[in-house]
Enzyme design. Structure first.
Site, PDB file in Angstrom:
ATOM      1  N   ASP A   8       1.002  -1.034  -0.021  1.00 52.79           N
ATOM      2  CA  ASP A   8       0.048  -0.143   0.041  1.00 52.79           C
ATOM      3  C   ASP A   8       1.028   1.083  -0.148  1.00 52.79           C
ATOM      4  O   ASP A   8       2.203   1.009   0.378  1.00 52.79           O
ATOM      5  CB  ASP A   8      -1.040  -0.096   1.232  1.00 52.79           C
ATOM      6  N   ASP A  10      -0.200   5.226   1.053  1.00 48.51           N
ATOM      7  CA  ASP A  10      -0.549   6.267   2.255  1.00 48.51           C
ATOM      8  C   ASP A  10      -0.545   5.451   3.345  1.00 48.51           C
ATOM      9  O   ASP A  10      -1.297   4.267   3.635  1.00 48.51           O
ATOM     10  CB  ASP A  10      -1.744   6.912   2.036  1.00 48.51           C
ATOM     11  N   THR A  42      -2.668   0.679  -4.406  1.00 50.30           N
ATOM     12  CA  THR A  42      -2.895   2.136  -3.726  1.00 50.30           C
ATOM     13  C   THR A  42      -4.591   2.423  -4.138  1.00 50.30           C
ATOM     14  O   THR A  42      -5.060   1.935  -5.068  1.00 50.30           O
ATOM     15  CB  THR A  42      -1.977   2.919  -4.139  1.00 50.30           C
ATOM     16  N   GLY A  43      -5.094   2.858  -3.197  1.00 53.31           N
ATOM     17  CA  GLY A  43      -6.493   3.768  -3.395  1.00 53.31           C
ATOM     18  C   GLY A  43      -6.252   4.863  -4.322  1.00 53.31           C
ATOM     19  O   GLY A  43      -7.265   5.580  -4.882  1.00 53.31           O
ATOM     20  N   LYS A 213      -8.044  -4.460  -4.359  1.00 58.00           N
ATOM     21  CA  LYS A 213      -6.768  -4.886  -4.462  1.00 58.00           C
ATOM     22  C   LYS A 213      -6.350  -6.280  -4.502  1.00 58.00           C
ATOM     23  O   LYS A 213      -5.507  -6.578  -5.193  1.00 58.00           O
ATOM     24  CB  LYS A 213      -6.081  -4.189  -2.991  1.00 58.00           C
ATOM     25  N   ASP A 236      -1.965  -0.962   6.173  1.00 62.38           N
ATOM     26  CA  ASP A 236      -2.371  -0.371   7.149  1.00 62.38           C
ATOM     27  C   ASP A 236      -3.964   0.053   7.626  1.00 62.38           C
ATOM     28  O   ASP A 236      -4.348   0.063   8.601  1.00 62.38           O
ATOM     29  CB  ASP A 236      -1.702   1.120   7.584  1.00 62.38           C
ATOM     30  N   ASN A 239      -8.906  -1.217   3.349  1.00 65.46           N
ATOM     31  CA  ASN A 239      -9.112  -1.221   1.851  1.00 65.46           C
ATOM     32  C   ASN A 239      -7.641  -2.122   1.431  1.00 65.46           C
ATOM     33  O   ASN A 239      -7.711  -2.572   0.323  1.00 65.46           O
ATOM     34  CB  ASN A 239      -8.987   0.050   0.993  1.00 65.46           C
TER      35      ASN A 239
END
Length: 290
Positions: A8, A10, A42-43, A213, A236, A239
């Site tokens: 991931d 962020d 990532t989102g 994901k 973390d 998602n």
């Protein structure tokens, strides 16, 4: 032995300066030199993710918008899974009925109808994983994302739904009213073709059920002849759980949510302490000992 790593961004790969630290970069390059496939998941949109990855001098596949799009190391599209226009209109109508702010991610970029609320959303996501950084500092960084054109302002989202060139990837919903968020989650959960997750304490992320994901990671690894059970996923937030559920070595960040830590078999250091590097080096060391 791990053959791939999915990380991931962020709150995970990025530190409090929204950068990939030298320690994380060195560990990723070491893994790649050892033949381990490294993937960023990532989102963020591709535009927002790729400039950070490239700035660090890293070449890798990127899973964007929670799995709605996958790009290879050259930036070529290898997979997309969007939300149909009629369903997008329904989602927008439900959220507007609740009076809750949201942004729309598409294959043509990220859009908002409200600049100031968009700034607040970025601040919330960032401060979720970096709570002691000053809001003024984060606000300035958020404004730069608009000034650099990575987020666009439109008067009405309908222009996106009407345009056949726009494929809707994700709705990013934001509210400090927990009751409204819960109402939105309850309403959207009834639509079985959607996946609802979160990347911050005050947001929801809405994707196609085929845009997660974990789903995207399985597709990427399969295309490369790699077994997902030999993969490590690091994250973390909620998602990230879809990819943690499919890999053989799920790793939670030290700053991760309790639910994420509880699920994962391993917990690494925080995003400020090069947690990704530690997770990679620990896995490589263990592989050498096996």
């Amino acid at each position: 032995m791990i053959t791939s790593v999915a990380s991931d961004m962020d709150g995970t790969l990025l530190n409090e300066k929204q950068e990939i630290s030298e320690g994380n970069k060195e560990a990723i390059l070491k893994a790649q030199q050892a033949g381990i496939e490294v993937i960023v998941a990532t989102g963020r949109s591709y535009e927002e993710a790729s400039y950070v990855v490239k700035e660090a001098g890293i070449d890798c596949d990127i899973i964007c918008a929670n799995g709605a799009e996958v790009r290879d190391a050259d930036g070529e599209i290898v997979y997309q899974a969007g939300i149909e226009d009629d369903r997008s209109r329904q989602i927008a109508a439900e959220l507007n009925e609740l009076g809750i702010y949201f942004e729309v991610y598409t294959n043509q970029g990220t859009y908002t109808e409200d600049y100031e609320k968009g700034i607040d959303l970025i601040i919330d996501i960032f401060k979720t994983s970096n709570p002691d950084v000053s809001e003024a500092q984060v606000r300035q960084a958020a404004k730069e994302r608009y000034d650099e054109g990575r987020i666009n302002v439109v008067e009405d989202y309908e222009v996106l739904f009407e345009d056949s060139e726009h494929l809707v990837f994700k709705f990013l919903v934001f509210s400090k009213d927990r009751e409204k968020l819960q109402q939105a989650q309850s309403v959207l959960a009834e639509l079985k073709d959607l996946a609802v997750s979160s990347s911050g304490k005050n947001n929801l992320e809405i994707n196609s059920i085929h845009a997660q994901k974990g789903v995207a990671l399985e597709k990427v690894l399969s295309s490369k002849g790699l077994n997902v059970k030999d993969a490590m996923a690091i994250g973390d937030n909620l998602n990230d759980l879809s990819m943690m559920k499919v890999v053989g070595r799920p790793v939670a960040m030290g700053n991760g949510l309790p639910e994420v830590k509880e699920f994962c078999s391993h917990v690494t250091a925080t995003n400020r302490e090069d947690g990704v590097a530690k997770a990679i080096l620990d896995a490589m060391e263990q592989s050498e000992q096996d």
